[in-house]
Structures are given as structure tokens and as C-alpha cells.
Scaffold this motif. Sequence first.
Motif, mmCIF file in Angstrom:
data_model
loop_
_atom_site.group_PDB
_atom_site.id
_atom_site.type_symbol
_atom_site.label_atom_id
_atom_site.label_comp_id
_atom_site.label_asym_id
_atom_site.label_seq_id
_atom_site.Cartn_x
_atom_site.Cartn_y
_atom_site.Cartn_z
ATOM 1 N N LEU A 53 57.806 30.573 41.947
ATOM 2 C CA LEU A 53 58.821 31.553 42.342
ATOM 3 C C LEU A 53 58.707 31.843 43.836
ATOM 4 C CD1 LEU A 53 58.320 33.879 39.248
ATOM 5 C CD2 LEU A 53 60.224 32.296 39.610
ATOM 6 N N ASP A 54 58.485 30.755 44.607
ATOM 7 C CA ASP A 54 58.422 30.793 46.072
ATOM 8 C C ASP A 54 57.247 31.598 46.614
ATOM 9 O OD1 ASP A 54 60.762 29.220 46.376
ATOM 10 O OD2 ASP A 54 62.004 30.992 46.030
ATOM 11 N N GLN A 55 56.213 31.788 45.811
ATOM 12 C CA GLN A 55 55.027 32.500 46.264
ATOM 13 C C GLN A 55 53.776 31.701 45.926
ATOM 14 O OE1 GLN A 55 54.758 36.744 45.298
ATOM 15 N NE2 GLN A 55 56.874 36.695 44.564
ATOM 16 N N SER A 56 52.733 31.920 46.703
ATOM 17 C CA SER A 56 51.435 31.355 46.371
ATOM 18 C C SER A 56 50.913 32.045 45.118
ATOM 19 C CB SER A 56 50.458 31.565 47.533
ATOM 20 O OG SER A 56 49.161 31.140 47.181
ATOM 21 N N VAL A 57 50.230 31.293 44.252
ATOM 22 C CA VAL A 57 49.822 31.863 42.969
ATOM 23 C C VAL A 57 48.404 32.434 42.984
ATOM 24 C CG1 VAL A 57 51.357 30.396 41.630
ATOM 25 C CG2 VAL A 57 49.042 29.608 42.115
ATOM 26 N N ARG A 58 47.561 31.949 43.844
ATOM 27 C CA ARG A 58 46.153 32.354 43.821
ATOM 28 C C ARG A 58 45.996 33.772 44.359
ATOM 29 N NH1 ARG A 58 41.527 31.486 41.038
ATOM 30 N NH2 ARG A 58 39.697 31.225 42.373
ATOM 31 N N ASN A 59 45.313 34.627 43.595
ATOM 32 C CA ASN A 59 45.054 36.007 43.996
ATOM 33 C C ASN A 59 46.354 36.746 44.340
ATOM 34 O OD1 ASN A 59 42.206 35.667 43.776
ATOM 35 N ND2 ASN A 59 42.173 34.697 45.794
ATOM 36 N N ASN A 60 47.357 36.589 43.486
ATOM 37 C CA ASN A 60 48.664 37.197 43.732
ATOM 38 C C ASN A 60 49.102 37.978 42.488
ATOM 39 O OD1 ASN A 60 51.302 37.879 44.314
ATOM 40 N ND2 ASN A 60 51.904 35.844 45.030
ATOM 41 N N PRO A 61 48.743 39.257 42.380
ATOM 42 C CA PRO A 61 49.089 40.051 41.190
ATOM 43 C C PRO A 61 50.580 40.127 40.915
ATOM 44 C CG PRO A 61 47.420 41.176 42.510
ATOM 45 C CD PRO A 61 47.902 40.012 43.327
ATOM 46 N N ASP A 62 51.413 40.068 41.952
ATOM 47 C CA ASP A 62 52.860 40.129 41.737
ATOM 48 C C ASP A 62 53.345 38.951 40.896
ATOM 49 O OD1 ASP A 62 53.157 42.490 43.126
ATOM 50 O OD2 ASP A 62 53.595 41.509 45.045
ATOM 51 N N ILE A 63 52.753 37.790 41.128
ATOM 52 C CA ILE A 63 53.129 36.606 40.339
ATOM 53 C C ILE A 63 52.605 36.737 38.917
ATOM 54 C CG2 ILE A 63 52.515 34.171 39.998
ATOM 55 C CD1 ILE A 63 54.895 34.492 41.748
ATOM 56 N N TYR A 64 51.401 37.266 38.741
ATOM 57 C CA TYR A 64 50.821 37.376 37.412
ATOM 58 C C TYR A 64 51.697 38.218 36.488
ATOM 59 C CZ TYR A 64 46.642 35.795 39.949
ATOM 60 O OH TYR A 64 45.775 35.092 40.739
ATOM 61 N N LYS A 65 52.429 39.157 37.056
ATOM 62 C CA LYS A 65 53.314 39.997 36.250
ATOM 63 C C LYS A 65 54.531 39.228 35.747
ATOM 64 C CE LYS A 65 52.071 44.150 38.896
ATOM 65 N NZ LYS A 65 52.562 45.175 39.842
ATOM 66 N N ARG A 66 54.789 38.076 36.349
ATOM 67 C CA ARG A 66 56.012 37.318 36.031
ATOM 68 C C ARG A 66 55.733 36.045 35.239
ATOM 69 N NH1 ARG A 66 58.885 36.900 41.844
ATOM 70 N NH2 ARG A 66 60.680 36.225 40.588
ATOM 71 N N VAL A 67 54.474 35.841 34.854
ATOM 72 C CA VAL A 67 54.102 34.628 34.127
ATOM 73 C C VAL A 67 53.370 35.007 32.838
ATOM 74 C CG1 VAL A 67 51.944 34.402 35.405
ATOM 75 C CG2 VAL A 67 52.910 32.396 34.307
ATOM 76 N N GLY A 68 53.585 34.220 31.798
ATOM 77 C CA GLY A 68 52.867 34.368 30.547
ATOM 78 C C GLY A 68 52.054 33.111 30.283
ATOM 79 N N VAL A 69 50.777 33.280 29.961
ATOM 80 C CA VAL A 69 49.874 32.144 29.772
ATOM 81 C C VAL A 69 49.298 32.188 28.362
ATOM 82 C CG1 VAL A 69 47.790 30.971 30.574
ATOM 83 C CG2 VAL A 69 49.280 32.141 32.220
ATOM 84 N N MET A 70 49.382 31.068 27.662
ATOM 85 C CA MET A 70 48.812 30.944 26.322
ATOM 86 C C MET A 70 47.818 29.800 26.348
ATOM 87 S SD MET A 70 50.922 30.641 22.764
ATOM 88 C CE MET A 70 50.156 30.115 21.237
ATOM 89 N N SER A 71 46.531 30.124 26.260
ATOM 90 C CA SER A 71 45.488 29.113 26.361
ATOM 91 C C SER A 71 45.412 28.277 25.083
ATOM 92 C CB SER A 71 44.131 29.769 26.645
ATOM 93 O OG SER A 71 43.774 30.605 25.560
ATOM 94 N N GLU A 72 44.724 27.151 25.196
ATOM 95 C CA GLU A 72 44.579 26.273 24.032
ATOM 96 C C GLU A 72 43.714 26.921 22.961
ATOM 97 O OE1 GLU A 72 42.800 21.854 22.856
ATOM 98 O OE2 GLU A 72 42.679 22.573 24.911
ATOM 99 N N HIS A 73 42.641 27.574 23.367
ATOM 100 C CA HIS A 73 41.696 28.133 22.409
ATOM 101 C C HIS A 73 42.108 29.548 22.023
ATOM 102 C CE1 HIS A 73 39.183 24.665 23.049
ATOM 103 N NE2 HIS A 73 39.210 24.879 24.348
ATOM 104 N N GLU A 74 42.057 29.828 20.737
ATOM 105 C CA GLU A 74 42.451 31.144 20.246
ATOM 106 C C GLU A 74 41.492 32.216 20.765
ATOM 107 O OE1 GLU A 74 42.815 31.368 16.072
ATOM 108 O OE2 GLU A 74 44.453 29.935 15.938
ATOM 109 N N ALA A 75 42.070 33.334 21.171
ATOM 110 C CA ALA A 75 41.270 34.472 21.614
ATOM 111 C C ALA A 75 41.766 35.703 20.867
ATOM 112 C CB ALA A 75 41.397 34.652 23.123
#
Length: 310
Positions: free
Chosen positions: A68-90
Motif C-alpha cells: 500500500l505504497d509504504q514500507s512494511v518493516r516496523n510500520n504499525p500503520d500497515i499492520y492495521k491494514r493487513v491480516g495474517v494467518m500462519s500455517e501453524h494453528e495458534a
Amino acid sequence: MTTNGINPTITVDHVSRWFGSVVSVADISFDVRPGITGLLGPNGAGKTTLLRMICGLAGVSEGTVTMLDQSVRNNPDIYKRVGVMSEHEAVYGFMNGRDFVNFEAKLRSVPDPDAATDEAVAYVGLEHAADRPMGTYSRGMRQRMRLAATIVHKPEVLLLDEPLNGTDPRQRIQFQALLHRLADEGRTILISSHILEEVEQLADTVLLIVAGKLAASGDYRAIRAKLNEQPYHVKIVSDKPRELASLIVGMEAMDAVNVDSEGAMIVLTRDLLKLQRELPKLAQAGDIRLLRVEPLDDSLESVFGYLVAG
């Protein structure tokens, strides 16, 4: 860069990642746009490492990743706009589905977590099971409730790592329908898998990763056509192997048909899908009982390796 007027949501530009002397991802570049993109490759190809870099959980050794035109590393604003589902159940087996999703909503600082939870649970069709412990769920139900937790904050981007692992055919159909619905709403979905047929049913665009390299990319039909240039070995066990062999040998794209000393038939074919479609018909016509059909090239490394070499 734009394609058909659509800006890329994710841009991976000459990205590499190594751990000491081990190279996990090697100089990969691609764009991901709204819709469903499949990240396909054998286990150990570097898919999970790549997803972790895309969502900012891991840094890159070289290159850049933007979302979304932003760097992803250490960027809380981006984290609010992405959903991540890992392979291993948690998940905690004692926690019910509603509480699980609600916990994620609160972690995401959703303004009305209770309402958002009800909406997400209804979206995946699990209202009837929301108050049951997740330990009583089937694998498919757990995956759908995990998806509810992943979308509870209405992310624009979804990164899903092997979400269909362990699900049965009915559960896969249900999950795939949810992903198509999310894509139709304009979201960008990047889903990893080591199973070509899964990606074919889900994605319009495929990124083929082998040994940390981008081996091919584009429309899945082109990837399938390219893979069909490589012969597959299939072991077929039946009650009448020689009769079945005589029927199969006349099919197109069959390079070799042999019967081993134990009566099992080994077929070398460049059109695995055609063999899968026609084999039951041939067996039925010949009154032959199929006992086992086993692809011997079960590792995608053996099927895809030549693409990297080429």
C-alpha cells in the motif's frame, strides 16, 4: 508500475534473505494486485520466509518490500491494514470461537469489538458453533474461525500461509468460497500452498517459488502448461494390471507404461489431469477394480526443479 490501470498492492523488489551462509530467498521480484494470488512451491522453497518479509515480521537481507505504497518493516500503520494467518494453528482448545475472535478484535483496537466479532463469525458461517470450545471443532471449522479472527478488523490485505492443510474436500470448498467472496469485495489475498490443484481452484495469478527463486509467474494456465512439459510418474495398482495397461497405452501424452514384478503399473505421462479424468472411465469400461493411484512425483521439487535449471 500499473497493469490494466490497477496499482500493485504489494511490491517485492529484488528481495533476498539469508541466514548465515544459507540463502532462503534469492533476488525475487514481483507485484501483487487485488484478487487472489497463489504463492506455489514445494515445502522448504522459501514461501513462509517470503510471507514473513511481506508482512513485516522479518527483515530483508537485500531489496525492498512495500505494501500500500509504504514500507512494511516496523510500520504499525500497515499492520492495521493487513491480516495474517500462519500455517501453524495458534488456538487454545478450551477457548470458544467467539472469545478467540473477540480477543483478536481487542488486540487490533477495533472500536466495537463485540459487534465486529459477531460480524466476522457470521461472515464465515459459524454462528451456531461460536460458543463451543475450539477443541471440539473439526480442522475445517478451526480454519474458518481463524479466518474470522484474521478479518475481524477488516484488513485490505490478507496473507494466508497454507490455510487448507489438513482439510477435507468439503471443508476446502467452504474455505475457497470464503476467499473468493473476500476477493470479490476488492481485497488483495496472497495465499501459499504446495499443492498445484489448490492454487488452480483459487488463484488467477501464480508465483512459482522453487529453492528460494521465482521460477515462473503469471496465469495459472500458463504455469500448468509449462509443468505439463515435465513427465509425471504415477503408480497404479489394480486387479487386472495388464488389461488396464493395454487400455492406457493408447492414450495421448503417455510416454511409457510398465508393469513391475509385483503387478503394479508405472505410468509416465505429460498430462496428469487427463490421466486423472480418464482412468476411472477406462477401469469401469474394462470391469477393472482400481486399488490405488499414487503419484510418485509427490515432491514439487522433483516436478519444478527443471524450471529453475532452465
